[in-house]
Design an enzyme around this catalytic site. Structure first.
Site, PDB file in Angstrom:
ATOM      1  N   LYS A   1       7.119 -36.403  26.411  1.00  0.00           N
ATOM      2  CA  LYS A   1       7.282 -37.706  25.736  1.00  0.00           C
ATOM      3  C   LYS A   1       5.919 -38.358  25.512  1.00  0.00           C
ATOM      4  CE  LYS A   1      11.740 -37.809  25.230  1.00  0.00           C
ATOM      5  NZ  LYS A   1      12.284 -37.610  23.872  1.00  0.00           N
TER       6      LYS A   1
ATOM      7  N   SER B   1      10.660 -42.642  26.182  1.00  0.00           N
ATOM      8  CA  SER B   1      11.428 -42.955  27.390  1.00  0.00           C
ATOM      9  C   SER B   1      10.608 -43.832  28.321  1.00  0.00           C
ATOM     10  CB  SER B   1      11.764 -41.646  28.111  1.00  0.00           C
ATOM     11  OG  SER B   1      12.188 -41.891  29.431  1.00  0.00           O
TER      12      SER B   1
ATOM     13  N   TYR C   1       9.079 -33.025  31.503  1.00  0.00           N
ATOM     14  CA  TYR C   1       9.860 -33.759  30.499  1.00  0.00           C
ATOM     15  C   TYR C   1       9.114 -35.031  30.080  1.00  0.00           C
ATOM     16  CZ  TYR C   1      13.030 -37.420  28.988  1.00  0.00           C
ATOM     17  OH  TYR C   1      13.567 -38.493  28.323  1.00  0.00           O
TER      18      TYR C   1
HETATM   19  N1  UFG Z   1      21.710 -41.479  41.179  1.00  0.00           N
HETATM   20  C1  UFG Z   1      22.489 -41.283  42.296  1.00  0.00           C
HETATM   21  N2  UFG Z   1      23.375 -40.237  42.280  1.00  0.00           N
HETATM   22  C2  UFG Z   1      23.516 -39.389  41.206  1.00  0.00           C
HETATM   23  C3  UFG Z   1      22.704 -39.610  40.083  1.00  0.00           C
HETATM   24  C4  UFG Z   1      21.807 -40.666  40.096  1.00  0.00           C
HETATM   25  O1  UFG Z   1      22.399 -42.014  43.289  1.00  0.00           O
HETATM   26  O2  UFG Z   1      24.326 -38.458  41.277  1.00  0.00           O
HETATM   27  C5  UFG Z   1      20.772 -42.641  41.162  1.00  0.00           C
HETATM   28  C6  UFG Z   1      19.313 -42.241  41.008  1.00  0.00           C
HETATM   29  O3  UFG Z   1      18.749 -41.985  42.260  1.00  0.00           O
HETATM   30  C7  UFG Z   1      18.740 -43.475  40.300  1.00  0.00           C
HETATM   31  C8  UFG Z   1      19.902 -43.976  39.453  1.00  0.00           C
HETATM   32  O4  UFG Z   1      21.077 -43.424  40.033  1.00  0.00           O
HETATM   33  O5  UFG Z   1      18.417 -44.465  41.251  1.00  0.00           O
HETATM   34  C9  UFG Z   1      19.821 -43.540  37.994  1.00  0.00           C
HETATM   35  O6  UFG Z   1      19.651 -42.119  37.921  1.00  0.00           O
HETATM   36  P1  UFG Z   1      19.797 -41.315  36.551  1.00  0.00           P
HETATM   37  O7  UFG Z   1      19.622 -39.870  36.845  1.00  0.00           O
HETATM   38  O8  UFG Z   1      21.041 -41.722  35.837  1.00  0.00           O
HETATM   39  O9  UFG Z   1      18.598 -41.866  35.665  1.00  0.00           O
HETATM   40  P2  UFG Z   1      17.026 -41.857  35.979  1.00  0.00           P
HETATM   41  O10 UFG Z   1      16.610 -43.286  36.052  1.00  0.00           O
HETATM   42  O11 UFG Z   1      16.642 -40.971  37.063  1.00  0.00           O
HETATM   43  O12 UFG Z   1      16.506 -41.123  34.658  1.00  0.00           O
HETATM   44  C10 UFG Z   1      16.610 -41.722  33.399  1.00  0.00           C
HETATM   45  C11 UFG Z   1      16.723 -40.660  32.311  1.00  0.00           C
HETATM   46  C12 UFG Z   1      15.457 -39.885  32.195  1.00  0.00           C
HETATM   47  C13 UFG Z   1      14.278 -40.785  32.119  1.00  0.00           C
HETATM   48  C14 UFG Z   1      14.283 -41.745  33.275  1.00  0.00           C
HETATM   49  C15 UFG Z   1      13.102 -42.646  33.283  1.00  0.00           C
HETATM   50  O13 UFG Z   1      17.777 -39.763  32.579  1.00  0.00           O
HETATM   51  O14 UFG Z   1      15.501 -39.117  31.031  1.00  0.00           O
HETATM   52  O15 UFG Z   1      15.491 -42.494  33.212  1.00  0.00           O
HETATM   53  O16 UFG Z   1      13.303 -43.824  32.677  1.00  0.00           O
HETATM   54  F1  UFG Z   1      13.146 -40.051  32.163  1.00  0.00           F
END
Ligand code: UFG
Length: 275
Positions: A94, A66, A90
Protein backbone atom coordinates in the site's frame (compact mmCIF):
# COMPACT_ATOMS: atom_id res chain seq x y z
CA UNK A 1 -5.34 -6.34 -13.76
CA UNK A 2 -1.87 -7.75 -14.61
CA UNK A 3 -2.88 -8.56 -18.22
CA UNK A 4 -1.88 -5.47 -20.15
CA UNK A 5 -3.46 -6.54 -23.44
CA UNK A 6 -6.85 -7.17 -21.86
CA UNK A 7 -6.65 -3.91 -19.98
CA UNK A 8 -5.90 -2.08 -23.24
CA UNK A 9 -9.03 -3.61 -24.76
CA UNK A 10 -11.09 -2.32 -21.82
CA UNK A 11 -9.70 1.17 -22.35
CA UNK A 12 -10.25 0.93 -26.12
CA UNK A 13 -13.84 -0.22 -25.87
CA UNK A 14 -14.92 2.25 -23.18
CA UNK A 15 -14.64 5.99 -22.85
CA UNK A 16 -12.80 6.03 -19.56
CA UNK A 17 -12.27 9.38 -17.80
CA UNK A 18 -11.14 8.15 -14.40
CA UNK A 19 -10.19 4.93 -12.64
CA UNK A 20 -10.98 3.66 -9.14
CA UNK A 21 -8.25 1.15 -8.31
CA UNK A 22 -9.54 -1.31 -5.67
CA UNK A 23 -7.83 -4.48 -6.82
CA UNK A 24 -5.28 -6.24 -4.63
CA UNK A 25 -4.62 -9.00 -2.13
CA UNK A 26 -5.46 -7.91 1.40
CA UNK A 27 -4.73 -10.53 4.05
CA UNK A 28 -2.03 -9.35 6.46
CA UNK A 29 -1.08 -12.83 7.74
CA UNK A 30 -0.89 -14.35 4.27
CA UNK A 31 1.33 -11.48 3.13
CA UNK A 32 3.86 -12.36 5.83
CA UNK A 33 3.88 -16.01 4.70
CA UNK A 34 3.86 -15.22 0.95
CA UNK A 35 5.49 -11.81 0.48
CA UNK A 36 6.42 -12.30 -3.18
CA UNK A 37 2.84 -13.17 -4.06
CA UNK A 38 1.79 -9.84 -2.54
CA UNK A 39 4.54 -7.72 -4.07
CA UNK A 40 4.08 -9.33 -7.50
CA UNK A 41 0.31 -9.00 -7.58
CA UNK A 42 -0.31 -5.66 -5.89
CA UNK A 43 2.59 -3.77 -7.45
CA UNK A 44 2.57 -5.34 -10.93
CA UNK A 45 -1.14 -4.77 -11.42
CA UNK A 46 -0.83 -1.15 -10.37
CA UNK A 47 2.13 -0.43 -12.63
CA UNK A 48 0.36 -2.09 -15.56
CA UNK A 49 -2.77 -0.05 -14.88
CA UNK A 50 -0.79 3.20 -14.66
CA UNK A 51 1.06 2.43 -17.91
CA UNK A 52 -2.19 1.76 -19.75
CA UNK A 53 -3.82 4.87 -18.25
CA UNK A 54 -0.82 6.86 -19.48
CA UNK A 55 -1.13 5.39 -22.99
CA UNK A 56 -4.77 6.43 -23.15
CA UNK A 57 -4.21 9.83 -21.57
CA UNK A 58 -6.32 9.00 -18.50
CA UNK A 59 -4.95 11.01 -15.58
CA UNK A 60 -7.55 10.69 -12.86
CA UNK A 61 -7.30 7.93 -10.29
CA UNK A 62 -8.72 7.06 -6.88
CA UNK A 63 -6.64 4.48 -5.01
CA UNK A 64 -7.70 2.25 -2.11
CA UNK A 65 -4.99 2.56 0.48
CA UNK A 66 -5.28 1.60 4.13
CA UNK A 67 -4.83 2.94 7.64
CA UNK A 68 -2.19 0.22 7.84
CA UNK A 69 0.26 2.79 6.37
CA UNK A 70 0.25 4.54 9.78
CA UNK A 71 1.70 1.47 11.52
CA UNK A 72 1.44 1.87 15.29
CA UNK A 73 0.25 5.49 15.55
CA UNK A 74 2.05 7.93 17.85
CA UNK A 75 -0.99 10.20 18.19
CA UNK A 76 -4.74 9.63 18.17
CA UNK A 77 -6.93 10.45 16.33
CA UNK A 78 -4.70 9.88 13.30
CA UNK A 79 -4.24 12.77 10.88
CA UNK A 80 -3.22 12.29 7.25
CA UNK A 81 0.05 14.05 8.06
CA UNK A 82 1.02 11.46 10.69
CA UNK A 83 4.28 9.55 10.41
CA UNK A 84 4.03 6.52 8.14
CA UNK A 85 5.50 3.09 8.77
CA UNK A 86 4.39 -0.39 7.85
CA UNK A 87 4.86 -3.69 9.63
CA UNK A 88 3.99 -6.32 7.01
CA UNK A 89 4.28 -6.91 3.23
CA UNK A 90 0.60 -6.13 2.63
CA UNK A 91 1.05 -2.73 4.25
CA UNK A 92 4.31 -2.25 2.37
CA UNK A 93 2.51 -2.72 -0.97
CA UNK A 94 0.00 0.00 0.00
CA UNK A 95 2.79 2.41 0.92
CA UNK A 96 4.80 1.57 -2.22
CA UNK A 97 1.77 2.28 -4.37
CA UNK A 98 1.17 5.60 -2.58
CA UNK A 99 4.78 6.50 -3.41
CA UNK A 100 4.51 5.32 -7.02
CA UNK A 101 1.46 7.56 -7.42
CA UNK A 102 3.34 10.47 -5.89
CA UNK A 103 6.20 10.01 -8.38
CA UNK A 104 3.75 9.79 -11.27
CA UNK A 105 2.25 13.09 -10.16
CA UNK A 106 5.68 14.71 -9.79
CA UNK A 107 6.48 13.63 -13.36
CA UNK A 108 3.28 15.15 -14.72
CA UNK A 109 1.27 17.72 -12.77
CA UNK A 110 -1.75 17.13 -15.00
CA UNK A 111 -2.71 14.13 -12.87
CA UNK A 112 -5.53 14.17 -10.30
CA UNK A 113 -4.97 11.53 -7.65
CA UNK A 114 -6.96 10.76 -4.51
CA UNK A 115 -5.49 8.26 -2.07
CA UNK A 116 -8.11 6.90 0.31
CA UNK A 117 -6.86 5.38 3.54
CA UNK A 118 -9.57 3.00 4.69
CA UNK A 119 -10.01 2.28 8.36
CA UNK A 120 -12.01 -0.91 9.18
CA UNK A 121 -14.82 -1.43 6.67
CA UNK A 122 -17.70 -3.61 7.91
CA UNK A 123 -21.42 -4.08 7.30
CA UNK A 124 -23.37 -4.69 4.11
CA UNK A 125 -25.82 -2.95 1.81
CA UNK A 126 -29.20 -2.67 3.54
CA UNK A 127 -30.91 -4.55 0.68
CA UNK A 128 -29.07 -7.70 1.77
CA UNK A 129 -27.88 -8.15 -1.82
CA UNK A 130 -24.29 -6.99 -1.34
CA UNK A 131 -22.14 -8.08 1.55
CA UNK A 132 -19.42 -10.47 2.63
CA UNK A 133 -19.66 -14.14 3.54
CA UNK A 134 -16.19 -15.64 3.13
CA UNK A 135 -16.07 -19.37 2.42
CA UNK A 136 -12.96 -20.00 4.54
CA UNK A 137 -12.26 -19.06 8.16
CA UNK A 138 -12.32 -15.25 8.32
CA UNK A 139 -9.29 -13.25 9.48
CA UNK A 140 -11.27 -10.12 10.27
CA UNK A 141 -13.46 -9.51 13.27
CA UNK A 142 -16.89 -8.85 11.75
CA UNK A 143 -17.09 -11.79 9.33
CA UNK A 144 -15.84 -14.01 12.18
CA UNK A 145 -18.55 -12.75 14.55
CA UNK A 146 -21.17 -13.38 11.87
CA UNK A 147 -20.05 -17.01 11.50
CA UNK A 148 -20.22 -17.49 15.27
CA UNK A 149 -23.72 -15.98 15.34
CA UNK A 150 -24.93 -18.38 12.63
CA UNK A 151 -23.33 -21.34 14.42
CA UNK A 152 -20.80 -22.06 11.66
CA UNK A 153 -17.96 -21.41 14.11
CA UNK A 154 -18.18 -22.32 17.82
CA UNK A 155 -16.87 -19.13 19.42
CA UNK A 156 -14.97 -15.92 18.80
CA UNK A 157 -11.37 -15.65 19.99
CA UNK A 158 -10.75 -12.18 21.34
CA UNK A 159 -7.08 -11.50 20.67
CA UNK A 160 -5.96 -9.98 23.95
CA UNK A 161 -7.75 -8.15 26.77
CA UNK A 162 -4.66 -6.56 28.29
CA UNK A 163 -4.15 -3.66 25.88
CA UNK A 164 -3.99 -0.13 27.21
CA UNK A 165 -7.53 0.66 25.98
CA UNK A 166 -10.94 1.36 27.58
CA UNK A 167 -11.63 -2.34 28.34
CA UNK A 168 -8.32 -3.97 27.41
CA UNK A 169 -9.45 -5.16 23.96
CA UNK A 170 -8.29 -3.63 20.66
CA UNK A 171 -9.91 -0.41 19.47
CA UNK A 172 -10.58 0.32 15.79
CA UNK A 173 -12.47 2.80 13.65
CA UNK A 174 -15.18 0.69 11.97
CA UNK A 175 -16.81 2.27 8.94
CA UNK A 176 -19.94 1.12 7.11
CA UNK A 177 -19.13 -0.11 3.57
CA UNK A 178 -21.85 2.12 2.12
CA UNK A 179 -20.23 5.20 3.70
CA UNK A 180 -16.93 4.00 2.30
CA UNK A 181 -18.47 3.62 -1.18
CA UNK A 182 -19.93 7.13 -1.02
CA UNK A 183 -16.48 8.42 -0.02
CA UNK A 184 -15.19 7.15 -3.38
CA UNK A 185 -17.87 9.09 -5.26
CA UNK A 186 -16.93 12.25 -3.36
CA UNK A 187 -13.24 11.67 -4.17
CA UNK A 188 -14.07 11.11 -7.84
CA UNK A 189 -16.09 14.33 -7.97
CA UNK A 190 -13.22 16.18 -6.33
CA UNK A 191 -10.48 14.92 -8.68
CA UNK A 192 -12.70 15.57 -11.67
CA UNK A 193 -12.36 19.30 -10.93
CA UNK A 194 -8.99 19.54 -9.14
CA UNK A 195 -5.53 18.46 -10.19
CA UNK A 196 -2.99 17.30 -7.64
CA UNK A 197 -2.40 14.39 -5.29
CA UNK A 198 -3.94 14.16 -1.85
CA UNK A 199 -4.57 11.71 0.97
CA UNK A 200 -7.81 11.16 2.90
CA UNK A 201 -8.75 9.11 5.92
CA UNK A 202 -12.01 7.24 5.39
CA UNK A 203 -13.17 6.48 8.90
CA UNK A 204 -15.83 7.70 11.31
CA UNK A 205 -13.51 9.14 13.95
CA UNK A 206 -14.99 6.82 16.61
CA UNK A 207 -12.99 4.02 18.18
CA UNK A 208 -14.85 0.91 19.34
CA UNK A 209 -13.31 -1.98 21.24
CA UNK A 210 -13.72 -5.63 20.29
CA UNK A 211 -15.96 -6.07 23.37
CA UNK A 212 -18.14 -3.14 22.30
CA UNK A 213 -18.54 -4.63 18.83
CA UNK A 214 -19.49 -8.03 20.23
CA UNK A 215 -22.03 -6.49 22.66
CA UNK A 216 -23.59 -4.27 20.00
CA UNK A 217 -23.87 -7.23 17.61
CA UNK A 218 -25.64 -9.39 20.23
CA UNK A 219 -28.00 -6.66 21.41
CA UNK A 220 -29.03 -5.33 18.01
CA UNK A 221 -29.46 -8.75 16.38
CA UNK A 222 -30.76 -10.62 19.44
CA UNK A 223 -28.26 -13.40 18.99
CA UNK A 224 -25.55 -14.95 21.19
CA UNK A 225 -21.90 -14.47 20.30
CA UNK A 226 -19.92 -16.78 22.59
CA UNK A 227 -16.30 -15.71 22.97
CA UNK A 228 -13.06 -16.67 24.69
CA UNK A 229 -10.12 -14.50 25.57
CA UNK A 230 -7.11 -15.64 23.53
CA UNK A 231 -3.50 -14.40 23.33
CA UNK A 232 -2.71 -11.22 21.39
CA UNK A 233 -2.37 -11.65 17.63
CA UNK A 234 1.10 -10.94 16.20
CA UNK A 235 1.41 -7.49 14.66
CA UNK A 236 -1.83 -6.09 16.17
CA UNK A 237 -1.83 -2.59 17.62
CA UNK A 238 -3.86 -1.39 20.61
CA UNK A 239 -5.76 1.47 19.12
CA UNK A 240 -6.42 3.09 15.75
CA UNK A 241 -9.00 5.71 14.77
CA UNK A 242 -9.16 8.52 12.27
CA UNK A 243 -9.17 12.27 12.41
CA UNK A 244 -11.85 12.84 9.77
CA UNK A 245 -11.57 16.63 9.52
CA UNK A 246 -9.67 16.71 6.25
CA UNK A 247 -12.08 14.53 4.23
CA UNK A 248 -14.98 16.62 5.58
CA UNK A 249 -13.28 19.85 4.53
CA UNK A 250 -12.00 18.86 1.12
CA UNK A 251 -14.37 16.14 -0.07
CA UNK A 252 -17.47 17.30 1.86
CA UNK A 253 -17.84 13.70 2.89
CA UNK A 254 -18.51 12.14 6.26
CA UNK A 255 -19.80 8.80 7.46
CA UNK A 256 -23.48 8.77 8.45
CA UNK A 257 -24.07 5.15 9.47
CA UNK A 258 -23.63 4.26 13.12
CA UNK A 259 -22.57 1.08 14.88
CA UNK A 260 -26.16 -0.22 14.98
CA UNK A 261 -26.45 0.12 11.18
CA UNK A 262 -23.16 -1.70 10.75
CA UNK A 263 -23.85 -4.74 12.95
CA UNK A 264 -27.47 -4.99 11.78
CA UNK A 265 -26.62 -4.95 8.07
CA UNK A 266 -23.73 -7.40 8.50
CA UNK A 267 -26.05 -9.99 10.08
CA UNK A 268 -29.00 -9.23 7.79
CA UNK A 269 -26.83 -10.07 4.78
CA UNK A 270 -26.00 -13.62 5.90
CA UNK A 271 -29.48 -14.30 7.25
CA UNK A 272 -31.03 -13.24 3.91
CA UNK A 273 -28.50 -15.21 1.90
CA UNK A 274 -28.87 -18.42 3.90
CA UNK A 275 -32.68 -18.51 3.74
N1 UFG B 1 -9.96 -9.55 16.44
C1 UFG B 1 -10.26 -10.49 17.40
N2 UFG B 1 -10.63 -11.74 16.98
C2 UFG B 1 -10.70 -12.09 15.65
C3 UFG B 1 -10.38 -11.11 14.69
C4 UFG B 1 -10.01 -9.85 15.12
O1 UFG B 1 -10.20 -10.23 18.61
O2 UFG B 1 -11.02 -13.25 15.35
C5 UFG B 1 -9.61 -8.17 16.89
C6 UFG B 1 -8.21 -7.74 16.47
O3 UFG B 1 -7.27 -8.13 17.43
C7 UFG B 1 -8.39 -6.22 16.36
C8 UFG B 1 -9.84 -6.06 15.91
O4 UFG B 1 -10.49 -7.28 16.26
O5 UFG B 1 -8.24 -5.62 17.63
C9 UFG B 1 -9.99 -5.83 14.41
O6 UFG B 1 -9.29 -6.86 13.69
P1 UFG B 1 -9.47 -7.07 12.12
O7 UFG B 1 -8.66 -8.25 11.72
O8 UFG B 1 -10.92 -7.07 11.76
O9 UFG B 1 -8.88 -5.73 11.50
P2 UFG B 1 -7.42 -5.10 11.66
O10 UFG B 1 -7.60 -3.79 12.35
O11 UFG B 1 -6.43 -6.03 12.20
O12 UFG B 1 -7.03 -4.95 10.12
C10 UFG B 1 -7.70 -4.06 9.28
C11 UFG B 1 -7.67 -4.56 7.84
C12 UFG B 1 -6.28 -4.54 7.30
C13 UFG B 1 -5.63 -3.23 7.56
C14 UFG B 1 -5.70 -2.89 9.02
C15 UFG B 1 -5.02 -1.61 9.35
O13 UFG B 1 -8.16 -5.88 7.75
O14 UFG B 1 -6.33 -4.74 5.92
O15 UFG B 1 -7.07 -2.84 9.38
O16 UFG B 1 -5.83 -0.54 9.36
F1 UFG B 1 -4.33 -3.29 7.18
Amino acid sequence: GCDKEKLRVVFMENGIDAVIHFAGFKAVGESVAKPLKYYRNNLDSTITLLEVMNEFGVKKIVFSSSATVYGDPEELPIKETAKLGVTNPYGATKLFIENILKDVYISDNDYSIAILRYFNPIGAHESGLLGEDPSDIPNNLMPYIVKVATGELPHLNIFGNDYDTKDGTGVRDYIHVVDLAIGHISALEYIDKNKGIDYYNLGTGHGYSVMEIVSAFSEVNHVDVPYEIAPRRDGDIAECYADTTYAKEKLHWEATHDLTDMVESAYNFVVKNNE
